[in-house]
Design a protein around this motif. Structure first.
Motif, PDB file in Angstrom:
ATOM      1  N   THR A   1      -9.801  -0.039  -8.069  1.00 29.71           N
ATOM      2  CA  THR A   1      -9.168  -1.329  -7.816  1.00 29.71           C
ATOM      3  C   THR A   1     -10.231  -2.425  -7.796  1.00 29.71           C
ATOM      4  O   THR A   1     -11.424  -2.144  -7.723  1.00 29.71           O
TER       5      THR A   1
ATOM      6  N   ALA B   1       0.823  -1.208   0.000  1.00 31.21           N
ATOM      7  CA  ALA B   1       0.000   0.000   0.000  1.00 31.21           C
ATOM      8  C   ALA B   1       0.858   1.258   0.000  1.00 31.21           C
ATOM      9  O   ALA B   1       0.557   2.236  -0.697  1.00 31.21           O
ATOM     10  N   GLU B   2       1.930   1.250   0.778  1.00 28.24           N
ATOM     11  CA  GLU B   2       2.811   2.420   0.846  1.00 28.24           C
ATOM     12  C   GLU B   2       3.458   2.693  -0.511  1.00 28.24           C
ATOM     13  O   GLU B   2       3.537   3.842  -0.956  1.00 28.24           O
TER      14      GLU B   2
ATOM     15  N   HIS C   1      -3.450   6.206   3.068  1.00 26.21           N
ATOM     16  CA  HIS C   1      -2.155   6.787   2.708  1.00 26.21           C
ATOM     17  C   HIS C   1      -2.328   8.081   1.904  1.00 26.21           C
ATOM     18  O   HIS C   1      -1.599   9.054   2.113  1.00 26.21           O
TER      19      HIS C   1
ATOM     20  N   VAL D   1     -10.824   6.711  -3.757  1.00 27.26           N
ATOM     21  CA  VAL D   1     -10.423   5.342  -4.102  1.00 27.26           C
ATOM     22  C   VAL D   1     -11.675   4.483  -4.037  1.00 27.26           C
ATOM     23  O   VAL D   1     -12.396   4.525  -3.042  1.00 27.26           O
TER      24      VAL D   1
ATOM     25  N   LEU E   1       2.431   1.641  -3.612  1.00 25.58           N
ATOM     26  CA  LEU E   1       1.449   2.044  -4.619  1.00 25.58           C
ATOM     27  C   LEU E   1       0.956   3.469  -4.375  1.00 25.58           C
ATOM     28  O   LEU E   1       0.757   4.235  -5.328  1.00 25.58           O
ATOM     29  N   ALA E   2       0.774   3.830  -3.112  1.00 26.76           N
ATOM     30  CA  ALA E   2       0.339   5.192  -2.792  1.00 26.76           C
ATOM     31  C   ALA E   2       1.388   6.206  -3.239  1.00 26.76           C
ATOM     32  O   ALA E   2       1.046   7.283  -3.751  1.00 26.76           O
TER      33      ALA E   2
ATOM     34  N   SER F   1     -13.034   6.921   0.377  1.00 28.38           N
ATOM     35  CA  SER F   1     -13.075   5.581  -0.211  1.00 28.38           C
ATOM     36  C   SER F   1     -14.493   5.042  -0.240  1.00 28.38           C
ATOM     37  O   SER F   1     -15.312   5.354   0.626  1.00 28.38           O
TER      38      SER F   1
ATOM     39  N   LEU G   1      -6.352  -3.671   0.666  1.00 30.86           N
ATOM     40  CA  LEU G   1      -5.526  -2.690  -0.031  1.00 30.86           C
ATOM     41  C   LEU G   1      -6.274  -1.404  -0.405  1.00 30.86           C
ATOM     42  O   LEU G   1      -5.732  -0.310  -0.226  1.00 30.86           O
TER      43      LEU G   1
ATOM     44  N   LEU H   1      -4.894   2.171   0.811  1.00 31.82           N
ATOM     45  CA  LEU H   1      -4.481   3.189  -0.154  1.00 31.82           C
ATOM     46  C   LEU H   1      -5.141   4.525   0.146  1.00 31.82           C
ATOM     47  O   LEU H   1      -4.490   5.578   0.128  1.00 31.82           O
TER      48      LEU H   1
END
Length: 258
Positions: A117, A100-101, A136, A175, A103-104, A141, A129, A133
């Motif tokens: 996603t 996650a870190e 982060h 997200v 990709l963020a 979401s 995830l 995300l």
């Protein structure tokens, strides 16, 4: 609008998927690998919006081994305008937190309006995830959507619940994650396959993103042991000689089923 779609290469579900008992990782050399179907559906959500809204930029993002280029280019053949591939040997075996870190960090560089996603990958099936995300990135979401409606400044959708359906909506940036209730992805045609060879595919390392994979810098999940699933044992056979009912009750009680 700029939309990032997370795509993932996974072992083919039609093949025999195995774990390496020494590393605890999926043995990708044991069979075919494909682009995860749920991520293709996520890509279709973005492309369907782009078809109706000129100027929409769709970017496929994947954290995957260097050997995954063909799978990522499939997302370009399906219709994504460009792709970002995060590849670094230090990411082998990365847990959800590190994933996650990373990709963020890749998403943050491009400042997209929306990240789409799948809700669950077919290999890890972590399901956490998308929410990680959003945390982060500081984005709103909306997860596990079975229907999606994207507008210029907001996104809404339907989430299935035990007692019906929930209608959820949020402003952008956001997200979202989608379920298999969404349509299949379009099939890449010859024109798309040829065009994919010329579309931009940026490859990034941890150094490019300014992220450390050092477990000493931040706690990570540590696997202590892994073992092969034991063979299936034969069931208990009850012969009715007049007390079969009592035997069944005893079995249920012994196995704490009643």
């Amino acid at each position: 609008m700029k939309i990032f779609v997370l795509v993932k290469e996974v072992p083919d579900t039609y093949g025999d998927r195995k774990l390496n008992l020494e590393t605890g990782l999926a043995d990708r050399a044991a069979g075919d690998v494909v682009l995860d179907e749920i991520t293709e559906r996520a890509l279709e959500v973005a492309l369907s919006y782009a078809d109706k809204n000129a100027g929409t930029e769709v970017v496929a993002l994947s954290m995957a081994p260097e050997t995954s280029t063909a799978s990522i280019r499939r997302s370009l053949a399906i219709g994504a305008g460009s792709a970002v591939h995060v590849a670094d040997e230090k990411l082998v075996g990365a847990d959800l937190g590190l994933t996650a870190e990373v990709l963020a960090a890749a998403i943050r560089r491009a400042e997209p309006d929306l990240v789409i996603t799948g809700n669950l990958s077919t290999d890890g099936s972590g399901g956490m995830l998308p929410a990680m995300l959003a945390e982060h990135l500081g984005f709103a979401s909306a997860t596990a959507l079975s229907a999606v409606e994207i507008a210029a400044d907001a996104v809404s959708g339907t989430r299935a619940a035990d007692d019906g359906a929930q209608q959820v909506s949020t402003s952008l940036p956001a997200v979202i994650s989608i379920t298999e209730a969404l349509p299949d992805a379009r099939f890449p045609n010859f024109k798309g396959i040829m065009a994919a060879k010329k579309k931009p595919l940026e490859v990034l390392s941890l150094a490019d993103l300014g992220v450390s994979a050092d477990p000493g810098a931040a706690p990570q999940t540590i696997m202590t042991t892994v073992s092969e699933k034991p063979p299936r044992a034969a069931g208990v056979k009850v012969t009715d000689d007049g007390n079969a009912g009592a035997q069944l009750v005893d079995f249920l009680v012994q196995n704490r089923l009643v």
